[in-house]
Design an enzyme around this catalytic site. Sequence first.
Site, mmCIF file in Angstrom:
data_model
loop_
_atom_site.group_PDB
_atom_site.id
_atom_site.type_symbol
_atom_site.label_atom_id
_atom_site.label_comp_id
_atom_site.label_asym_id
_atom_site.label_seq_id
_atom_site.Cartn_x
_atom_site.Cartn_y
_atom_site.Cartn_z
ATOM 1 C CG ASN A 130 -3.496 -14.167 -20.007
ATOM 2 O OD1 ASN A 130 -4.058 -15.178 -20.407
ATOM 3 N ND2 ASN A 130 -4.138 -13.035 -19.755
ATOM 4 C CE LYS A 162 -4.091 -11.128 -22.877
ATOM 5 N NZ LYS A 162 -4.189 -9.702 -23.217
ATOM 6 C CG HIS A 214 -7.051 -10.223 -18.053
ATOM 7 N ND1 HIS A 214 -7.513 -9.505 -19.131
ATOM 8 C CD2 HIS A 214 -5.706 -10.284 -18.175
ATOM 9 C CE1 HIS A 214 -6.474 -9.154 -19.872
ATOM 10 N NE2 HIS A 214 -5.373 -9.615 -19.315
ATOM 11 C CD GLU A 262 -7.789 -9.410 -22.748
ATOM 12 O OE1 GLU A 262 -7.691 -10.648 -22.621
ATOM 13 O OE2 GLU A 262 -6.846 -8.696 -23.159
ATOM 14 C CD GLU A 319 -2.499 -7.683 -17.178
ATOM 15 O OE1 GLU A 319 -1.529 -8.382 -17.448
ATOM 16 O OE2 GLU A 319 -3.611 -7.832 -17.711
ATOM 17 N N GLY A 376 -2.029 -5.246 -25.225
ATOM 18 C CA GLY A 376 -2.135 -5.605 -26.636
ATOM 19 C C GLY A 376 -2.022 -4.415 -27.575
ATOM 20 C CB SER A 398 2.733 -3.548 -24.601
ATOM 21 O OG SER A 398 1.450 -3.498 -25.221
#
Length: 253
Positions: free
Chosen positions: A9, A11, A95, A97, A167, A173, A212
């Site tokens: 991904n 991003k 996701h 985010e 996730e 991250g 991660s």
Amino acid sequence: MRDKHVVGNWKLNGSLAGNDSLVRAILAGVTPRAGRHLAVCVPAPYLAQAQSLLKGTPVAWGGQDVSRFEKGAYTGEVSGAMLREFGATFAIVGHSERRTLFGDTDAVVAEKFASARKAGLVPILCVGETLAEREGGTTEPVLARQLDAVLARVGAAGLDGALVAYEPVWAIGTGRTATAAQAQEAHAFLRGRVAGQDAAVAARLPMLYGGSVKGSNAAELFAMPDVDGGLIGGASLVAEDFLAIWRAAVAAE
Ligand code: 13P
């Protein structure tokens, strides 16, 4: 035995020149293997580039989101049919985010999931708890709520052929990976929840871990019985790191 998937991904990262060298380096290092699938989910403007670089190779591509609408006055949206027109196989939906920064509610995620399926895409449904939710002991209710919204919209049959990605938000991250045991526990919970509606669909549903993942921890994660690969952020932007994760998936049972 379920297939294993490694999906990058990207991003909000990339440039024509940078993508070109990244993708060429990935292609130079990838050794195809039956039952192992590699893909990259790129920003929408780079779909044409992904198509021209990846068509006919062992690497598939996809979008990072999809509109819940098919067409019309929805400024800024990208439809599932548009993704398909550029050869996309996958679309990430839900996701964290998108959920936290762009207001994608469980209901919106369910609509996007249905939209992706209708367009012939393989949705990658992301679910995961925040650190506060984990520490508050509500991981399972949160995962159940996020999954149930999609199950209520499309049924267990609608999940058949899709992918789920666990996730944990606190691992994204941050360099703080869930332990293999934590990932396995969450995946087993999610699979059990689907099994409550359809055991056969649950048994063949690929479930990826994201947060991660690196070459150094991928093998341990992929060795878990319910971890069927990874959804990779930062490490998918460096060919050698992404390939190390791919090799772990190839080597996994
Ligand atoms: P990182 O691998 O950078 O933690 O990101 C994970 C992720 O959000 C993939 O969708």
